[in-house]
Design a protein around this motif. Sequence first.
Motif, PDB file in Angstrom:
ATOM      1  N   HIS A   1      76.835 -18.173  80.062  1.00  0.00           N
ATOM      2  CA  HIS A   1      77.906 -19.038  79.559  1.00  0.00           C
ATOM      3  C   HIS A   1      78.942 -18.170  78.818  1.00  0.00           C
ATOM      4  O   HIS A   1      80.152 -18.356  78.969  1.00  0.00           O
ATOM      5  N   ILE A   2      78.442 -17.268  77.985  1.00  0.00           N
ATOM      6  CA  ILE A   2      79.320 -16.415  77.168  1.00  0.00           C
ATOM      7  C   ILE A   2      80.187 -15.527  78.069  1.00  0.00           C
ATOM      8  O   ILE A   2      81.402 -15.458  77.920  1.00  0.00           O
ATOM      9  N   PHE A   3      79.578 -14.871  79.054  1.00  0.00           N
ATOM     10  CA  PHE A   3      80.354 -13.986  79.946  1.00  0.00           C
ATOM     11  C   PHE A   3      81.425 -14.774  80.705  1.00  0.00           C
ATOM     12  O   PHE A   3      82.512 -14.263  80.952  1.00  0.00           O
ATOM     13  N   SER A   4      81.073 -15.985  81.103  1.00  0.00           N
ATOM     14  CA  SER A   4      82.008 -16.736  81.950  1.00  0.00           C
ATOM     15  C   SER A   4      83.284 -17.110  81.197  1.00  0.00           C
ATOM     16  O   SER A   4      84.279 -17.470  81.804  1.00  0.00           O
ATOM     17  N   ARG A   5      83.273 -16.951  79.871  1.00  0.00           N
ATOM     18  CA  ARG A   5      84.494 -17.213  79.095  1.00  0.00           C
ATOM     19  C   ARG A   5      85.621 -16.245  79.477  1.00  0.00           C
ATOM     20  O   ARG A   5      86.785 -16.552  79.258  1.00  0.00           O
ATOM     21  N   VAL A   6      85.255 -15.056  79.966  1.00  0.00           N
ATOM     22  CA  VAL A   6      86.298 -14.066  80.316  1.00  0.00           C
ATOM     23  C   VAL A   6      86.326 -13.805  81.820  1.00  0.00           C
ATOM     24  O   VAL A   6      86.788 -12.758  82.271  1.00  0.00           O
ATOM     25  N   GLU A   7      85.861 -14.770  82.576  1.00  0.00           N
ATOM     26  CA  GLU A   7      85.774 -14.584  84.028  1.00  0.00           C
ATOM     27  C   GLU A   7      87.114 -14.148  84.642  1.00  0.00           C
ATOM     28  O   GLU A   7      87.158 -13.242  85.480  1.00  0.00           O
ATOM     29  N   THR A   8      88.193 -14.764  84.221  1.00  0.00           N
ATOM     30  CA  THR A   8      89.505 -14.444  84.811  1.00  0.00           C
ATOM     31  C   THR A   8      89.850 -12.977  84.596  1.00  0.00           C
ATOM     32  O   THR A   8      90.258 -12.284  85.535  1.00  0.00           O
ATOM     33  N   GLN A   9      89.650 -12.477  83.377  1.00  0.00           N
ATOM     34  CA  GLN A   9      89.933 -11.060  83.102  1.00  0.00           C
ATOM     35  C   GLN A   9      89.006 -10.151  83.899  1.00  0.00           C
ATOM     36  O   GLN A   9      89.410  -9.102  84.371  1.00  0.00           O
ATOM     37  N   LEU A  10      87.768 -10.568  84.075  1.00  0.00           N
ATOM     38  CA  LEU A  10      86.784  -9.703  84.744  1.00  0.00           C
ATOM     39  C   LEU A  10      87.095  -9.501  86.227  1.00  0.00           C
ATOM     40  O   LEU A  10      86.701  -8.506  86.822  1.00  0.00           O
ATOM     41  N   ARG A  11      87.834 -10.431  86.802  1.00  0.00           N
ATOM     42  CA  ARG A  11      88.167 -10.307  88.234  1.00  0.00           C
ATOM     43  C   ARG A  11      89.001  -9.067  88.525  1.00  0.00           C
ATOM     44  O   ARG A  11      89.069  -8.614  89.657  1.00  0.00           O
ATOM     45  N   ALA A  12      89.652  -8.511  87.506  1.00  0.00           N
ATOM     46  CA  ALA A  12      90.537  -7.349  87.703  1.00  0.00           C
ATOM     47  C   ALA A  12      89.770  -6.026  87.784  1.00  0.00           C
ATOM     48  O   ALA A  12      90.370  -4.978  87.987  1.00  0.00           O
ATOM     49  N   PHE A  13      88.437  -6.075  87.625  1.00  0.00           N
ATOM     50  CA  PHE A  13      87.652  -4.835  87.576  1.00  0.00           C
ATOM     51  C   PHE A  13      86.944  -4.568  88.905  1.00  0.00           C
ATOM     52  O   PHE A  13      86.756  -5.475  89.721  1.00  0.00           O
ATOM     53  N   ASP A  14      86.561  -3.299  89.096  1.00  0.00           N
ATOM     54  CA  ASP A  14      85.760  -2.946  90.279  1.00  0.00           C
ATOM     55  C   ASP A  14      84.282  -3.253  90.014  1.00  0.00           C
ATOM     56  O   ASP A  14      83.578  -3.746  90.891  1.00  0.00           O
ATOM     57  N   TYR A  15      83.831  -2.909  88.814  1.00  0.00           N
ATOM     58  CA  TYR A  15      82.418  -3.098  88.457  1.00  0.00           C
ATOM     59  C   TYR A  15      82.327  -3.751  87.077  1.00  0.00           C
ATOM     60  O   TYR A  15      83.222  -3.583  86.244  1.00  0.00           O
ATOM     61  N   ILE A  16      81.206  -4.445  86.871  1.00  0.00           N
ATOM     62  CA  ILE A  16      80.928  -5.085  85.575  1.00  0.00           C
ATOM     63  C   ILE A  16      79.469  -4.779  85.223  1.00  0.00           C
ATOM     64  O   ILE A  16      78.583  -4.973  86.071  1.00  0.00           O
ATOM     65  N   PHE A  17      79.238  -4.323  83.984  1.00  0.00           N
ATOM     66  CA  PHE A  17      77.857  -4.094  83.542  1.00  0.00           C
ATOM     67  C   PHE A  17      77.630  -4.681  82.160  1.00  0.00           C
ATOM     68  O   PHE A  17      78.508  -4.613  81.292  1.00  0.00           O
ATOM     69  N   PHE A  18      76.434  -5.230  81.985  1.00  0.00           N
ATOM     70  CA  PHE A  18      76.010  -5.718  80.675  1.00  0.00           C
ATOM     71  C   PHE A  18      75.007  -4.733  80.082  1.00  0.00           C
ATOM     72  O   PHE A  18      74.135  -4.211  80.803  1.00  0.00           O
ATOM     73  N   PHE A  19      75.102  -4.527  78.773  1.00  0.00           N
ATOM     74  CA  PHE A  19      74.122  -3.693  78.061  1.00  0.00           C
ATOM     75  C   PHE A  19      73.658  -4.423  76.812  1.00  0.00           C
ATOM     76  O   PHE A  19      74.482  -4.996  76.068  1.00  0.00           O
TER      77      PHE A  19
END
Length: 242
Positions: free
Chosen positions: A72-90
Motif C-alpha cells: 500500500h505504501i509503495f503504491s503511493r508513488v506508483e506514478t513516479q516509479l514508472r519513470a525508472f528502469d529498476y525498483i528495489f526495496f531494502f
Amino acid sequence: MKIALLYICTGKYTVFWDEFFTSSEQYFIPGAEKEYFVFTDATDLPHNNHPRVHVIEQEWLAWPYATLMRFHIFSRVETQLRAFDYIFFFNANAQFLRTITAEEFLPGPEHEGLTVVSSPGFHGQPVKNFPYEKKDKRSKAYMPPALRKIYVQGGVNGGTAAAFLALIQELKQNVQSDLDRGIIAAWHDESHLNRYIAERHPRVLPPGYIFPEERKDLPFEPVILIRDKNRLGGNAALRQHT
Ligand code: UDP
C-alpha cells in the motif's frame, strides 16, 4: 540506468537511514542513477535535502502493519516509479558491505523481471520447515504443498519497474483482501511475497545478500548486512513508537 530504491523508516527505524544511504551511494551498482523514496514520519532525516532523496511523509504504523502495509505504501508513488528502469526495496537496517554490480544483482531475461534473496535462516533446510502461510487456506498467501520449494526473505527484493509495479499492485490487493476478511498471513508481507514468486522464476540470490549481523557462523559471503537490532534493544523495543 535509473534505479529507484524504496525505503521505509518510521518510528525508531530512522536510526538506520544514514548508514544505509551512505553505503548504498558507495557500493550499490555504482554508475547507476539512484533515487531514494524514503517513507518516514521523521521531520529531520539526514540527507533530506539531497536532490536524489525523496522524503514521503508516512505515519508510524503499529506492528505488524508497518511491514504488512508496505505494498500500500509503495503504491503511493506508483506514478513516479514508472519513470525508472529498476525498483528495489531494502529493509531499513540493510548496509552494503562491498561493491554490488548490475551483473550480479539485476534479473536476467529468464527471471521474469524479479530478484529475490534466499532466506538465511532457512537456506538448506527441509521444505517442511519453511514458514509459509500453511494453515489458513482462505489467505491469498496460502501456499499449496505442490508449490513449496524455496523460501525467500522479505527484506531485499525488486526488479524491473514493470515487474515490480505489477507485484506491488497484486500484493496490495491480496493483503487488502485478507484484511477485509480479518486475515493476516503467518509472516505478513513475506508470506505474500513467497506465494507470488512460487509460480514465477525470479533470480534468487544467495543469503549473503541479506546476511544477519548476529549470525557470523553462516557459510555465506556477507554482501548486504542486516544490522543486529538487538544492539538497539531488539524487535519489541524498536517497533514501539516511543
Ligand atoms: N519498519 C518501520 N518501522 C517500524 C517497524 C518496521 O519502518 O516501526 C519497517 C522497516 O523498513 C523494517 C521493515 O519495516 O526494516 C521490516 O520490519 P523489521 O525489520 O522489524 O522486520 P524483520 O524484517 O526483522 O522481520
